[in-house]
Design an enzyme around this catalytic site. Structure first.
Site, short mmCIF file in Angstrom:
data_model
loop_
_atom_site.label_atom_id
_atom_site.label_comp_id
_atom_site.label_asym_id
_atom_site.label_seq_id
_atom_site.Cartn_x
_atom_site.Cartn_y
_atom_site.Cartn_z
CG MET A 279 74.37 26.44 62.76
SD MET A 279 75.12 24.80 62.72
CE MET A 279 76.85 25.24 62.64
CD GLU A 280 77.85 23.96 65.90
OE1 GLU A 280 76.61 23.77 65.90
OE2 GLU A 280 78.66 23.14 65.42
CG ASN A 281 76.02 29.77 62.55
OD1 ASN A 281 76.39 28.89 61.80
ND2 ASN A 281 74.74 30.06 62.73
CD GLU B 229 73.62 24.64 69.28
OE1 GLU B 229 74.65 24.67 68.59
OE2 GLU B 229 72.79 23.71 69.20
CG HIS C 71 79.01 22.94 69.19
ND1 HIS C 71 79.73 21.82 68.91
CD2 HIS C 71 77.72 22.60 68.99
CE1 HIS C 71 78.91 20.83 68.56
NE2 HIS C 71 77.68 21.28 68.61
CD GLU D 125 77.02 18.21 66.77
OE1 GLU D 125 76.44 18.51 67.83
OE2 GLU D 125 77.30 19.06 65.91
#
Ligand SMILES: [Zn+2]
Length: 1191
Positions: free
Chosen positions: A569-571, A607, A610, A629
């Site tokens: 997840m690209e937080n 990631e 992003h 995406e």
């Protein structure tokens, strides 16, 4: 965000058909192929002699005769293919042949297929004896790619915790009764002073007038630590200014300071559907996503204290909110919440020009419908103030889940102490920030976030998106970490971690580099992080250069989380991964396969991409999820291609991404890539291959339409224009059109919107039908539709056309013609002359597979392509095989054409792309034939085809092989064992036994683990299975764990399969929740296991739903993998019963997943009814004609 580990082998099957005993074993490594063939295929040798020049049986050419090429220049023999391949051999034309099977090959090349009717008349094929199947095992790498969030179970697992929780519930209940009594008997309550709250040490004051809300207003004092951010949100010293470089994080100081402990006594609101036991009885549930306009957040100040023991987060929040100038009506402020209880709400505003003087505002507040929002209504007298800006302050209690969504807890065993260590992680995307704190939980509601985390001092670290700038003791035994303010970003990117994990010290050793990059993991995994670090350092400069924009974040932490529903997840600033997506062991025994390393590199590239596309520039709504995406996927290919050109990853793209997308986009259950997202289940559904793979294919198609330069400059322009803001697809169209026109690559009369609307707003994809008409080329289009073509379907696309003939080698991807939506047919004049329009002139469309469509040729063109197959470009060869197999599946073509192209594998032993392209179509046939009599002939046919390649590559890996060769050997071995070539299965078992003799020394090479493990377990019994399970528990390598999990589903022993499934809902089995769908899929894709899997699902549906929640759609994934073998009417009835059961239990999301799965079963039934017999006849004719050994 990226899904779980999907290896290219994901839907592979290793068949477990018992092989005939062999009397002697010849090492496949030995080049003496003659000896090998004498032992393993005596009938083949005979056939080769008999078959030479024998074409007499094919004297009646049918109407649609499809003749194989008569050229003999590409015929091969085992003696030549048994030489080790040279590195340059990959993708090169197949070796020339000679030797004992030469006649065989000649016969192959000269074989002419008849139509099925004639074949049936002509051939009287008898099956050799009775069925010899003793069953089969299917091997799958991974069950799950796109996984989503849902409600928490909310109950802590340990017994003491249950007792504590029960106690707290009683206290809460009493407290609630008291409050209710107080409120009803005194009008509006006078709120208690709450001096002990974490941040807002505010004095409550009596509300001036009674109202019906349960929460009072109170005078508000901004805490000192917040003041800078609060008053001048854009001038905070710690805040990243959107367009500026960041300040270097200050040194963190530990201070001794005692602060009064927070209280955890705020009642948790029970939402509808939560019963007295705290169980959410409606999960997995579906909620409408309401879009409330009128107000926008500017800045959040959040203090949160997650507590593993109580499974709650205590927190306090101040949100700066401004009125949306575009909305003229007077709207309430609506915050999204889910299982969050709120108290001490205050609303204040600063007086104009005097920021230190705050005024408290009156308001009403209450939970919205179904408790899924919190509504604050300000006094309508303020309605005329269009520039209104307020601060909303509140305290909250939210849940720490155990379903891998929102703020969740997970654990691992500390290798030193052997004790369980708990940790806190977060997963807010797509819509679970609202589980953590009240917020505007939408991608277009961007704001700055200043986060503080209070943690127990027995947790050694806390991380969040930004660097920590201050740390001190919050109260005895608790530390408070304060983090710098984030750039403007949506809520789904907020993240934090509280744990005892350790860093890998990269930031220290590379202190001079910007940004700081650090990788965090458990202490025993630190030495598995080198590869990931190297990749980050390669990709970051590439992206900065490609996008022309520097990364703005001062640090990037990458964390491997022990149990993680997604792949990664690209937080922003804090990327979270599942172990297998980040860790690459370098130790010889645990070493990862080439495939796995490629996967890790690609997921990191995805990631990081992003950070530009998704984090900095964000789609306005989930409807256009594909934009972020698709871009992240496409850029990950570009970055990987630049970092590792030897991977030839852009070629792999044309097989892998097309497979993923076209498979999901082929029938009536597909959806347009831009999807009207209305509910929580819609949000979950769009995280699928349509958004990811179709998204990336369409962007690559756009790239080819406008050319590389225009595509890149348009992307740069877009990112600069919309930095820290939101876009929709129309913004992209405008920029691409402008730059395409400027570069002269896009004709002035075209604009990108006109072209792309047809691809974005409707589901599916076209087949372009090719016809040679005199000198002209005539093209028509229709939708590719399963289960079969439908001439009445009127859907049309705006299709870019590229083509080549013998005379025209333009080698350019930019389209020369357009087949538009309104054209009945496109006539391209003068492509051929009288002399060239024959089956010696090749013609092929869609160069490099840049367009998202399949091509169906007329018979002359198919024949010409077949005759000149080895001379065609490598991608075109792969494309033809894949298209032919799928065109037959949907009745566009008879099966003789794809079977003829499959025969090319016999000689193209080194063409790894062609072999990869064969996989999806072959897997479909395997699943649909595996339980049918025709599988016997099919298996014999395929075994015959793959044998030369396996004899060539074997199961030994020489040193210094290229990435592509390593992958290719694994694929060939996979096919060989799958089709039960005994040289493969025997060696696989032998290697596994070798490992069993000395568990500490695994002799199996990383690339061959998947095929050897699965084959050994499939052919073996419980000793192999238990050994593998023991190794699963022992190994520290996440990728090794996944290999073993998949192979545990390969066994042919029903009781072991059943035991294995039950382990997936037992938290002590060692199988993590993240892997539940993977394990289930391993069993469900086993021809023996799928009925056991179905039974397990039916019996335990409620328990599975409770155990997994809807956090990452485990149940949906399970159902998807069940249907691959279902091709009979009674299967539909079984599914209907399961759907009814789910309906009764209130499992709405599962019910709809079953309804989608039903379509797949319908497709299979149709295929079984319409295509099975024809295919069977073709196969029988080939096997008979070539006298292929049926065993
Ligand atoms: Zn992503």
């Amino acid at each position: 965000m990226e899904g779980g580990y999907v290896n290219e082998e994901d839907s592979d099957a290793i068949m477990g058909v018992e092989s005939p005993a062999i009397t002697s074993y010849t090492d496949p490594k030995q080049p003496n192929a003659l000896r090998a063939s004498a032992i393993y295929a005596p009938t083949t040798t005979t056939t080769a002699t008999n078959a030479s020049g024998n074409n007499k049986s094919l004297t009646n050419p049918p109407i649609a005769t499809f003749a194989l090429t008569t050229t003999t220049t590409t015929a091969s023999s085992l003696s030549s293919t048994s030489q080790p391949p040279s590195p340059s051999a990959i993708g090169s034309p197949p070796p020339s042949t000679g030797g004992p099977l030469n006649g065989f090959v000649t016969k192959l090349r000269n074989f002419k297929f008849n139509d099925t009717k004639n074949i049936r008349k002509r051939l009287h094929f008898d099956y050799i004896s009775k069925d010899r199947f003793l069953g089969g095992q299917l091997k799958t790498k991974n069950g799950q790619k796109y996984v989503f969030n849902g409600p928490p179970s909310g109950v802590y697992v340990s017994k003491p915790c249950l007792v504590v929780t029960a106690f707290i519930m009683v206290v809460i209940l009493i407290f609630s009764i008291l409050i209710t009594y107080f409120v009803t008997s005194h009008g509006l309550g006078k709120p208690e002073a709450n001096p002990s709250y974490i941040t807002a040490q505010a004095q409550s004051k009596e509300h001036p007038e009674g109202n019906s809300t349960s929460v009072a207003t109170a005078q508000f004092h901004v805490p000192d630590w917040l003041k800078d951010n609060f008053h001048t949100s854009t001038s905070s010293p710690n805040r990243i200014k959107d367009e500026e470089n960041v300040v270097v994080p200050p040194v963190v100081k530990e201070e001794e300071k005692t602060i009064v402990p927070p209280v955890g006594d705020i009642p948790v609101v029970k939402s509808e559907g939560v019963n007295d036991d705290g169980d959410d009885i409606t999960k997995p549930t579906d909620r409408l996503l309401q879009l409330h306009e009128g107000w926008r957040p500017i800045h959040y100040s959040i203090v949160i204290e997650p507590n593993v023991e109580t499974s709650t987060n205590n927190g306090s929040l101040v949100i700066e909110i401004e009125r949306d100038a575009k909305i003229t009506s007077w709207e309430p402020i609506v915050l999204d919440v889910y299982n969050v209880s709120i108290s001490n709400v205050r609303v204040i505003r600063s007086l104009e020009g005097n920021e230190t003087d705050e005024v408290e505002l009156d308001f009403d507040s209450d939970y919205g419908e179904n408790n899924d929002s919190f509504v604050v209504k300000l006094n309508p007298s303020l309605a005329s103030e269009t520039q209104l800006k307020i601060a909303l302050s509140l305290d909250f209690v939210s849940q720490v889940t155990d379903t891998l969504q929102g703020v969740y807890k997970t654990s691992y065993i500390n290798p030193d102490t052997k004790k369980t260590e708990w940790m806190i992680s977060t997963q807010f995307s797509p819509i679970d920030a609202r589980r953590a704190f009240p917020c505007f939980d939408r991608p277009d509601m961007k704001a700055n976030f200043t986060i503080s985390i209070v943690r127990n001092s027995n947790m050694s670290m806390a991380l969040s998106n930004m660097p920590k700038y201050h740390s001190d003791t919050h109260r005895l035994g608790y530390i408070r970490d304060e983090f710098m303010t984030t750039p403007k970003m949506p809520t789904y990117l907020v993240a934090f971690i509280v744990s005892n994990m350790v860093d890998s010290q990269y930031a220290n050793s590379d202190g001079q580099l910007f940004p700081r990059v650090e990788i965090w993991t458990r202490p025993n995994f630190v030495d598995m992080t080198n590869y990931a670090y190297k990749m980050v350092r390669k990709f970051l400069p590439y992206y900065e250069e490609y996008f022309g924009i520097k990364n703005k974040l001062p640090k990037i932490d990458l964390v491997s989380v022990p149990d993680f529903g997604f792949g990664a997840m690209e937080n922003w600033g804090l990327i979270t991964f599942r172990d297998s997506a980040l860790l690459v062991p370098e130790d010889q025994e645990l070493a990862s396969s080439s495939e796995h390393m490629q996967y890790v590199a690609q997921i990191i590239a995805h990631e990081l991409a992003h950070f530009w596309f998704g984090n900095c520039v964000t789609p306005k709504s989930w409807d256009d999820l594909w934009l972020k995406e698709g871009f992240a996927c496409y850029m990950s290919y570009k970055a990987l291609n630049q970092a590792h050109p030897e991977f030839q990853i852009m070629d792999t793209f044309t097989v892998l991404e097309f497979k993923e997308s076209m498979q999901h986009d082929a029938d009536n259950t597909s959806h347009a890539i831009s999807f009207d997202v209305r509910s929580t289940s819609d949000v979950r559904r769009i995280f699928d291959p349509i958004s990811y793979s179709k998204g990336t294919i369409l962007l690559r198609m756009l790239n080819s339409i406008v050319g590389d330069e225009a595509f890149r400059s348009a992307t740069q322009d877009l990112l600069k224009t919309f930095a820290y803001a939101n876009i929709d697809r129309n913004d992209l169209w405008v920029f691409l059109t402008r730059h395409g026109h400027e570069m002269g690559t896009l004709p002035k009369e075209l604009n990108v919107k006109n072209i792309m609307d047809s691809w974005i707003t409707q589901p599916g994809y076209p087949v372009v039908n090719v016809e040679r008409r005199g000198a002209n080329l005539v093209l028509r289009q229709e939708r590719y539709l399963l289960p079969a073509r439908n001439p009445l379907d009127k859907q049309r696309w705006f299709i870019p056309i590229t083509f080549e003939t013998d005379d025209l080698h333009k080698g350019d991807n930019i389209p020369t013609h357009w087949l538009t939506k309104d054209q009945e047919e496109l006539v391209i004049p003068d492509v051929f002359t009288k002399e060239t329009n024959n089956n010696n002139t090749v013609l092929y469309l869609n160069l490099n597979r840049q367009g998202y469509y399949r091509v169906n040729y007329d018979s002359v063109s198919w024949l010409a392509l077949k005759k000149n197959f080895t001379l065609l470009p490598r991608i075109t060869r792969a494309q033809l095989l894949d298209d032919a197999l799928h065109l037959s599946q949907a009745e566009y073509l008879p099966y003789d054409i794809p079977l003829t192209f499959l025969l090319e594998l016999y000689t193209s032993v080194d063409d790894e792309l062609l072999w990869s392209a064969a996989k999806p179509g072959l897997n479909y046939l395997i699943y649909n034939l595996k339980r049918e009599p025709a599988y016997e002939t099919f298996r014999a046919f395929m075994k015959f085809i793959v044998r030369p390649a396996f004899d060539h590559y074997g199961l030994n890996e020489p040193d210094n092989e290229s990435h592509l060769q390593l992958k290719h050997r694994a694929l060939v071995a996979n096919f060989a064992c799958k089709f039960n070539y005994d040289r493969c299965t025997q060696v696989a078992q032998m290697r596994f036994r070798e490992w069993m003799r000395d568990a500490k020394k695994n002799p199996i090479k990383p690339n061959l683990k998947s095929v050897i493990y699965c084959t050994a377990l499939s052919e073996g019994s419980y000793p192999e299975w238990y050994f593998a399970y023991k190794q699963y528990k022992r190994t520290t390598s996440a990728s090794e764990k996944e290999e073993i999990l998949t192979s545990l589903g390969c066994t042919s022993k029903p009781w072991l399969l059943s035991k294995y499934l039950n382990m997936t809902i037992n938290s002590t089995s060692g199988i993590l929740k993240q892997d539940g769908a993977l394990a289930f899929r391993a069993v469900a894709t086993n021809a023996i296991g799928y009925e056991i899997a179905f039974d397990f699902l039916q019996t335990n549906i409620k328990e599975i739903a409770d155990y997994y929640g809807d956090g990452f759609s485990t149940l949906t994934e399970m159902i998807k993998s069940l249907t691959i073998y279902m091709n009979k009417d009674y299967h539909k009835q079984q599914l209907q019963l399961l759907a009814a059961n789910c309906h009764k239990l209130g499992l709405k999301a599962v019910e709809s997943a079953i309804n989608l799965a039903m379509e797949q079963v319908n497709d299979n039934i149709y295929w079984r009814t319409h295509s099975y017999d024809k295919l069977k006849s073709f196969l029988e004719s080939i096997v008979s004609e070539f006298q292929i050994n049926i065993f």
